[in-house]
Design an enzyme around this catalytic site. Structure first.
Site, PDB file in Angstrom:
ATOM      1  N   LYS A  42      13.527   3.482 -22.012  1.00 21.83           N
ATOM      2  CA  LYS A  42      13.828   1.809 -21.727  1.00 21.83           C
ATOM      3  C   LYS A  42      15.232   2.045 -21.264  1.00 21.83           C
ATOM      4  CE  LYS A  42      15.128   3.152 -26.828  1.00 21.83           C
ATOM      5  NZ  LYS A  42      14.957   3.923 -26.988  1.00 21.83           N
ATOM      6  N   TYR A 252      47.631   3.078 -17.148  1.00 25.89           N
ATOM      7  CA  TYR A 252      48.079   2.155 -17.660  1.00 25.89           C
ATOM      8  C   TYR A 252      48.948   2.606 -19.151  1.00 25.89           C
ATOM      9  CZ  TYR A 252      44.758  -1.122 -16.069  1.00 25.89           C
ATOM     10  OH  TYR A 252      43.550  -2.297 -15.340  1.00 25.89           O
TER      11      TYR A 252
HETATM   12  C1  PLP Z   1      14.441   5.544 -28.053  1.00 32.43           C
HETATM   13  C2  PLP Z   1      13.020   5.245 -28.729  1.00 32.43           C
HETATM   14  C3  PLP Z   1      12.861   6.428 -28.847  1.00 32.43           C
HETATM   15  C4  PLP Z   1      13.559   7.971 -28.627  1.00 32.43           C
HETATM   16  O1  PLP Z   1      14.837   8.551 -29.178  1.00 32.43           O
HETATM   17  P1  PLP Z   1      15.203   9.531 -28.652  1.00 32.43           P
HETATM   18  O2  PLP Z   1      15.915   9.325 -29.966  1.00 32.43           O
HETATM   19  O3  PLP Z   1      15.887   9.193 -27.583  1.00 32.43           O
HETATM   20  O4  PLP Z   1      14.727  10.671 -28.451  1.00 32.43           O
HETATM   21  C5  PLP Z   1      11.430   7.088 -29.120  1.00 32.43           C
HETATM   22  N1  PLP Z   1      10.407   5.741 -30.201  1.00 32.43           N
HETATM   23  C6  PLP Z   1      11.281   4.184 -29.862  1.00 32.43           C
HETATM   24  C7  PLP Z   1      10.574   2.859 -31.057  1.00 32.43           C
HETATM   25  C8  PLP Z   1      12.730   4.125 -29.644  1.00 32.43           C
HETATM   26  O5  PLP Z   1      13.385   3.073 -29.808  1.00 32.43           O
END
Ligand code: PLP
Length: 352
Positions: A42, A252
């Site tokens: 994602k 800045y």
């Molecule tokens: C993002 C996500 C993962 C991966 O989690 P990590 O902590 O990055 O390994 C696994 N399962 C779900 C449902 C997620 O949303």
């Protein structure tokens, strides 16, 4: 209208070590024991780029991929078959459900409304998320008795651990609730562990694990550190080299003032690229192993750093941004997730 020529390459890039990425996946798959490792991709593969990450993971052997948004489906389907993709946020409208059916990807059903919406749209294979104590997405355990759940064709039953990176009683509590859910919902496969969860032991692995962060070189638990390598390497070019004198103020709000004459470099890297103000006075860039310390505030699209160690540094030279995730998180105060997902779109993603 004149045709617009292709612009020259940008002054910053993100080198993706796809070999390290594939090795990380293989290590996590091995550590998952009898379970297979899937891949959370994602948020544009945590900022690294679907186009670089998904084909490399498929080639390494990953066969299940998780995106969050429907908008992330087309880019994924350019590289993997539709039944290898699940969409975590689920169908929140009829349009989402229709899209899932047309594309052939699996929705992750998170609420009873989503379950009914999916069934009304014609249903088919889906995943189901049950909340076991994180109060994020997923059906409450008591909802599992609903007749709509009984009518679902569940491929993978999921839950998600809130604190797997921590040794706390919540992990065992969530495991217990997940086992109760398993007893109530028939499914082809079961999946609980994220990256950190893989290190919690065999009880947490079930049929499928879902690493995200660790694939990309994040280290959520120290047990995983020996198995993982850095994957994402930001690099940026020097736009200007200047000499400044004692009393000259940098960036800045003038939070750095030179005590003596020095050579500084102005580098094409800033907020929109994910180099947030947290790095002010703390970040480190490198040129062939020599260190350039960030001076003063990150100032919009630019950082200014001490080039004293690199006398030959010139306009246009490339610098490496120190970005090993556990160390970068400790220095910046940002989480390893934030460090990856904030990397901006102006960095040209290049597999190497
Ligand atoms: C993002 C996500 C993962 C991966 O989690 P990590 O902590 O990055 O390994 C696994 N399962 C779900 C449902 C997620 O949303």
């Amino acid at each position: 209208m004149n045709s617009i020529p292709e612009p020259p390459p940008p002054s910053l890039r993100l080198r993706i070590d796809t070999q390290a990425l594939a090795d990380n996946w293989r290590a996590l798959d091995r550590l998952s024991g009898d379970a297979a490792a899937a891949a959370a991709v994602k948020a544009n593969a945590y900022g690294l780029g679907i186009a670089q990450v998904v084909p490399a993971l498929w080639q390494a052997g990953a066969r299940q991929f998780y995106v969050a948004h429907w908008s992330e489906v087309p880019a994924s389907l350019a590289h993997v078959p539709a039944d290898a993709v699940s969409v975590l946020h689920g169908p929140i409208s009829e349009e989402d459900a229709r899209f899932a059916r047309a594309a052939g990807v699996r929705p992750v059903i998170n609420t009873l409304l989503q379950a009914r919406r999916w069934l009304d749209a014609g249903g088919g294979a889906c995943d189901l998320m049950v909340d076991t104590g994180m109060c994020r997405l997923g059906l409450a355990p008591e909802d599992l008795a609903d007749e709509a759940v009984a009518r679902l064709q569940v491929d993978t039953l999921h839950s998600h651990l809130a604190s797997a990176d921590d040794d706390c009683p919540q992990n065992a509590q969530q495991l217990g609730r997940f086992r109760e859910a398993i007893a109530r919902v028939p499914a082809k496969r079961r999946s609980l562990a994220n990256s950190a969860g893989i290190a919690l032991g065999a009880d947490y692995r079930f049929d499928l694990t879902r690493p995200g962060l660790a694939l990309y070189g994040g280290v959520p638990r120290s047990e995983l550190a020996p198995h993982l390598r850095q994957v994402a390497f930001p690099q940026a070019r020097v736009l200007q080299v200047r000499r400044i004198g004692a009393g000259d103020k940098v960036g800045y709000n003038a939070t750095f003032a030179a005590q003596h004459e020095m050579t500084i470099a102005v580098v094409s890297l800033g907020y929109a690229d994910g180099y947030l103000r947290a790095w002010s006075g703390k970040g480190t860039l490198e040129c062939e192993g020599r260190v350039l310390q960030v001076l003063g505030r990150v100032s919009m699209d630019l950082v200014i750093c001490d080039a004293g160690q690199v006398p030959e540094l010139a306009e246009g030279d490339w610098l490496d941004v120190r970005y090993a995730l556990p160390e970068a998180a400790a220095v910046s105060g940002l989480s390893q997730y934030e460090l990856l997902t904030s990397l901006g779109s102006r960095l040209e993603r290049a597999s190497a």
